[in-house]
Design an enzyme around this catalytic site. Structure first.
Site, PDB file in Angstrom:
ATOM      1  N   LYS A   1      99.051 -43.321 -17.914  1.00 24.84           N
ATOM      2  CA  LYS A   1      98.831 -41.936 -18.351  1.00 24.84           C
ATOM      3  C   LYS A   1      97.486 -42.033 -19.181  1.00 24.84           C
ATOM      4  O   LYS A   1      96.629 -40.950 -19.137  1.00 24.84           O
ATOM      5  CB  LYS A   1     100.105 -41.140 -19.117  1.00 24.84           C
ATOM      6  CG  LYS A   1     101.270 -40.979 -18.668  1.00 24.84           C
ATOM      7  CD  LYS A   1     102.001 -40.263 -19.559  1.00 24.84           C
ATOM      8  CE  LYS A   1     103.582 -40.020 -19.001  1.00 24.84           C
ATOM      9  NZ  LYS A   1     104.327 -40.970 -18.434  1.00 24.84           N
TER      10      LYS A   1
ATOM     11  N   TYR B   1     107.494 -34.680 -24.299  1.00 27.62           N
ATOM     12  CA  TYR B   1     107.135 -35.391 -23.758  1.00 27.62           C
ATOM     13  C   TYR B   1     107.009 -35.350 -21.989  1.00 27.62           C
ATOM     14  O   TYR B   1     108.080 -35.169 -21.477  1.00 27.62           O
ATOM     15  CB  TYR B   1     107.689 -36.873 -23.849  1.00 27.62           C
ATOM     16  CG  TYR B   1     106.984 -38.157 -23.204  1.00 27.62           C
ATOM     17  CD1 TYR B   1     105.719 -38.322 -23.063  1.00 27.62           C
ATOM     18  CD2 TYR B   1     108.122 -39.000 -22.564  1.00 27.62           C
ATOM     19  CE1 TYR B   1     105.171 -39.256 -22.483  1.00 27.62           C
ATOM     20  CE2 TYR B   1     107.488 -40.267 -21.878  1.00 27.62           C
ATOM     21  CZ  TYR B   1     106.095 -40.347 -21.966  1.00 27.62           C
ATOM     22  OH  TYR B   1     105.587 -41.511 -21.330  1.00 27.62           O
TER      23      TYR B   1
ATOM     24  N   ALA C   1     103.760 -48.619 -16.182  1.00 20.47           N
ATOM     25  CA  ALA C   1     104.745 -47.399 -16.364  1.00 20.47           C
ATOM     26  C   ALA C   1     103.691 -46.562 -17.127  1.00 20.47           C
ATOM     27  O   ALA C   1     102.910 -46.195 -16.669  1.00 20.47           O
ATOM     28  CB  ALA C   1     105.856 -47.933 -17.039  1.00 20.47           C
ATOM     29  N   SER C   2     104.470 -45.874 -18.339  1.00 17.01           N
ATOM     30  CA  SER C   2     103.613 -44.730 -18.663  1.00 17.01           C
ATOM     31  C   SER C   2     102.269 -44.813 -19.408  1.00 17.01           C
ATOM     32  O   SER C   2     101.547 -44.022 -19.555  1.00 17.01           O
ATOM     33  CB  SER C   2     104.494 -43.940 -19.990  1.00 17.01           C
ATOM     34  OG  SER C   2     105.594 -43.441 -19.080  1.00 17.01           O
ATOM     35  N   THR C   3     101.992 -46.295 -19.676  1.00 19.04           N
ATOM     36  CA  THR C   3     100.525 -46.596 -19.965  1.00 19.04           C
ATOM     37  C   THR C   3      99.453 -46.066 -19.049  1.00 19.04           C
ATOM     38  O   THR C   3      98.479 -45.899 -19.428  1.00 19.04           O
ATOM     39  CB  THR C   3     100.310 -48.145 -20.488  1.00 19.04           C
ATOM     40  OG1 THR C   3     101.487 -48.271 -21.207  1.00 19.04           O
ATOM     41  CG2 THR C   3      98.992 -48.324 -21.088  1.00 19.04           C
TER      42      THR C   3
END
Length: 405
Positions: free
Chosen positions: A79, A167, A75-77
């Site tokens: 980024k 965010y 998921a957002s990790t």
């Protein structure tokens, strides 16, 4: 198997140096609590792996156990991997942090965005947080997500860039992708693979090669009730109200800008397309190694980026109430800092930087302690469900081990 039907008497595989045995104990307690299905944890200290452990089921239905080489969606990790690609271009002198993005990506200047700098984008201050004209979907992310990149180039910021932060949950990876492609002609996933992952031997991917699919853990998504419970936690009240208002910025940025659901979390296409904001994959071993490489030498190889650049990357560029999450956050350059819900918050994490994701994944590096940590589970909810402290338990154990508590 439901998330409640979890094996309690768990066998933990891997290796742990004596100083860090309490990390394995914390993992065992996570499984005993019934909050874990399968997971990997890795810790680097002073450039060497000191914890590399795994346990549970990678795929409960297929009875496939978690192994050292098991990968899971981040998921957002993800980024944090995209940020590394952009910073590598800065390190090489091909990208300047305080230059306008439009210098490299001329189309980005549309709608008055000609003065937005690379630094403003990387620190979540550009105001480009929505994709309502081209929502995130498997179709829009095909071919490197060029449809999304074009949408962002044509978009108008939601606030005056540089005056506030929010965010960029669904957009920052694609904004970085637009910059990387403009400079190199490569997608951000291809660039990350050729310039970082492959040379450094990392099992980290933004766009997974199909032959590696058998190694990917099956995601166990939260129920709608669990998601809504997360928005009732203390500090989440504003966000809880906003998600019921389709006209609000949080709704438009996080729900109105995506055409995918948790119900399709295990569609293999999710990890095969390049989704630099949301769907990279990695092993815990390689993700920790990547973060260790950001702050120092690993196995005789020099740090990926200079100390001076990483000092900038982990310096607070903005903090306070987040326009999208409606709670306090703090951002460096592409990395979350120890404030708010995207970081396992503990007072002693002042020097750390990292990122977390809705799958429960979390990684950090702490240059002061020469420490890197990665945790990758397949049971979602770490950021969505109340009372789920899995990563906090692990981070506490890591810091207690290093600090001698």
């Amino acid at each position: 198997m439901t998330k409640e039907q979890v094996v309690v008497d768990i066998e933990i595989g891997g290796t742990v140096r004596p100083q860090f045995e309490r990390v394995a104990e914390a993992m065992g307690k996570n499984f005993a609590s019934g909050k874990e299905v399968g997971a990997g944890v890795c810790v680097y200290h002073r450039g060497e792996p000191v914890v590399d452990i795994w346990a549970g089921a990678a795929d409960p239905e297929a009875k496939r156990p978690w192994q050292q080489d098991t990968m899971a969606a981040l998921a957002s990790t993800t980024k944090a991997m995209a940020a590394g690609a952009a910073l590598l271009l800065v390190e090489r002198g091909e990208l300047e942090l305080d230059a306008p993005v439009a210098r490299y990506w001329p189309e980005f200047a549309a709608q008055g965005k000609g003065e937005i700098t690379v630094r403003t984008v990387l620190s979540h201050q550009s105001g480009l947080v929505t994709l309502e004209g081209c929502p995130l979907s498997l179709e829009s992310m095909k071919d490197g997500g060029h449809a999304i990149i074009d949408e962002l180039a044509a978009s108008t910021p939601e606030w005056e860039p540089g005056t506030a932060h929010g965010y960029h949950g669904l957009t920052i990876g694609h904004l970085i992708g637009g910059i990387v492609h403009a400079i190199t002609g490569q997608t951000v996933g291809t660039f990350f693979a050729s310039e970082i992952a492959t040379p450094r031997g990392l099992d980290c991917y933004i766009g997974l090669p199909e032959e590696y699919l058998p190694r990917v853990a099956a995601i166990i998504p939260p129920s709608d009730e669990e998601i809504m419970a997360g928005f009732k936690l203390p500090g989440m009240e504003k966000m809880g109200a906003a998600i019921n208002d389709p006209s609000s910025l949080p709704y438009r940025a996080l729900f109105g800008s995506i055409d995918m659901t948790f119900a399709t979390a295990n569609d293999p296409s999710n990890v095969l397309v390049e989704a630099p904001s949301s769907d990279g994959v990695a092993t815990a071993t390689s993700l920790a190694r990547y973060f260790a490489m950001l702050i120092g030498e690993v196995d005789g190889a020099p740090a990926l980026l200079s100390r001076a650049l990483m000092q900038q990357a982990r310096t607070v560029h903005c903090q306070g109430e987040d326009r999208v999450l409606l709670m306090p956050t703090a951002w460096g350059l592409g990395f979350s800092l120890p404030h708010g819900p995207l970081f396992a918050t503990r007072p002693r994490l002042g020097e750390a930087f990292g990122h977390g994701g809705a799958t429960g994944s979390f990684a950090l590096a702490d240059p002061e302690r020469e420490l890197a940590f990665a945790y990758i589970p397949n049971r979602m909810s770490e950021l969505l469900e109340g009372g789920d402290l899995r990563v906090d338990n692990l981070v506490d154990a890591v810091y207690a081990s290093v600090d001698g508590d």
